[in-house]
Design a protein around this motif. Structure first.
Motif, short mmCIF file in Angstrom:
data_model
loop_
_atom_site.label_atom_id
_atom_site.label_comp_id
_atom_site.label_asym_id
_atom_site.label_seq_id
_atom_site.Cartn_x
_atom_site.Cartn_y
_atom_site.Cartn_z
N TYR A 49 -87.95 -37.05 41.98
CA TYR A 49 -86.76 -37.84 42.32
C TYR A 49 -85.51 -37.28 41.64
N ARG A 52 -84.46 -33.75 43.18
CA ARG A 52 -84.34 -33.65 44.64
C ARG A 52 -83.00 -33.07 45.10
N LEU A 135 -89.03 -39.00 50.05
CA LEU A 135 -88.02 -38.77 49.03
C LEU A 135 -87.36 -37.40 49.13
#
Length: 287
Positions: A49, A52, A135
């Motif tokens: 996360y 990213r 994600l």
């Protein structure tokens, strides 16, 4: 007419399948084991996360996109440590000794452990991959070819690494010694292009990384899940799939030749007194 006696290999495979299936069911119905199945994927998702949106180089590639398939390859290789830890623990509690005492017990034991660890590993990877697909952008997962490549890399990667986990679990007789194994594995992860392209490393480190399965597992996963444009950050601007098959296949052949020999040698050294001594040492450490 006298019924035919089943072949020893057939008997071992059946026993191993039954053992592996039962242990796998237990691992997904036990609270502590179930937590471990979700903890590592959750940690990796957290890392992904925050990575990213970080760009790499001038190609417009995102570091999170590059790292996701590499992490899948790394986790596949980490199954080797899981196998090693399980075998070491079961030497201490006498499970290996009981397997030794049954007909074809060591073959069935080995088959059962491969089934338990590999299926548990596949489930862990799925727990990580499914939410990660939502994600992380830029992955090439729309065609069947990507999933086929992912499947054969995963299968061959487990064949290349799990037998060596059995070897390590046979050699190291204490769970405390597992830390010795983890340190060099973490070092290999650091130089194998998992969190950063391997081409950013010095040439000699690239050569070292290419000897071991972790690099090839990461490369194979990237070949499966990344677009063709991402190949520019790889060695030789190529996914090198035939080389991936060759190296992982060589490690698999070596592992399956070596693991049964080392396991049988470890089993021959097992006795009731040795198990009792290890239990006594463990109790002293706890006390």
């Amino acid at each position: 007419m006298t019924p035919m006696t089943p072949h020893p290999t057939t008997t071992a495979l059946r026993a191993g399948w039954t053992r592996g299936r039962v242990e796998l069911i237990q691992s997904f119905t036990n609270g502590g084991d179930l937590l471990s199945h979700f903890l590592w994927p959750a940690l990796m998702l957290t890392v992904m996360y925050f990575m990213r949106d970080s760009a790499f180089g001038s190609q417009g590639l995102l570091l999170g996109t590059l790292a996701l398939p590499s992490i899948l390859g790394m986790n596949t290789a980490m199954g080797m440590l899981s196998m090693s830890q399980v075998l070491t623990a079961e030497r201490e509690d006498g499970t290996l000794l009981r397997a030794k005492a049954t007909p074809h017990g060591m073959r069935g034991y080995f088959v059962g452990k491969v089934i338990t660890v590999s299926c548990g590993l596949a489930a862990d990877l799925a727990i990580f991959l499914v939410p990660a697909l939502f994600l992380i952008e830029g992955l090439s997962v729309a065609d069947a070819g990507s999933w086929l490549t992912l499947a054969w890399v995963l299968a061959l990667g487990m064949l290349a690494t799990l037998p060596f986990g059995a070897v390590l679990g046979s050699v190291f007789t204490s769970t405390r010694a597992q830390g010795i194994i983890q340190l060099p594995v973490l070092g290999l992860i650091a130089i194998s292009g998992i969190f950063y392209p391997v081409t950013a490393l010095p040439d000699w480190l690239q050569s070292v990384a290419q000897v071991f399965p972790i690099y090839w597992l990461g490369l194979g996963m990237r070949a499966a899940l990344l677009p063709d444009s991402a190949v520019t950050v790889e060695i030789g601007d190529s996914w090198r799939q035939w080389e991936t098959v060759g190296v992982l296949g060589a490690w698999a052949a070596l592992g399956f030749a070596l693991a049964p020999l080392v396991l049988r040698r470890a089993a021959r050294r097992e006795s009731g007194s040795s198990v009792a001594q290890r239990r006594e040492k463990a109790m002293r450490r706890v006390g």
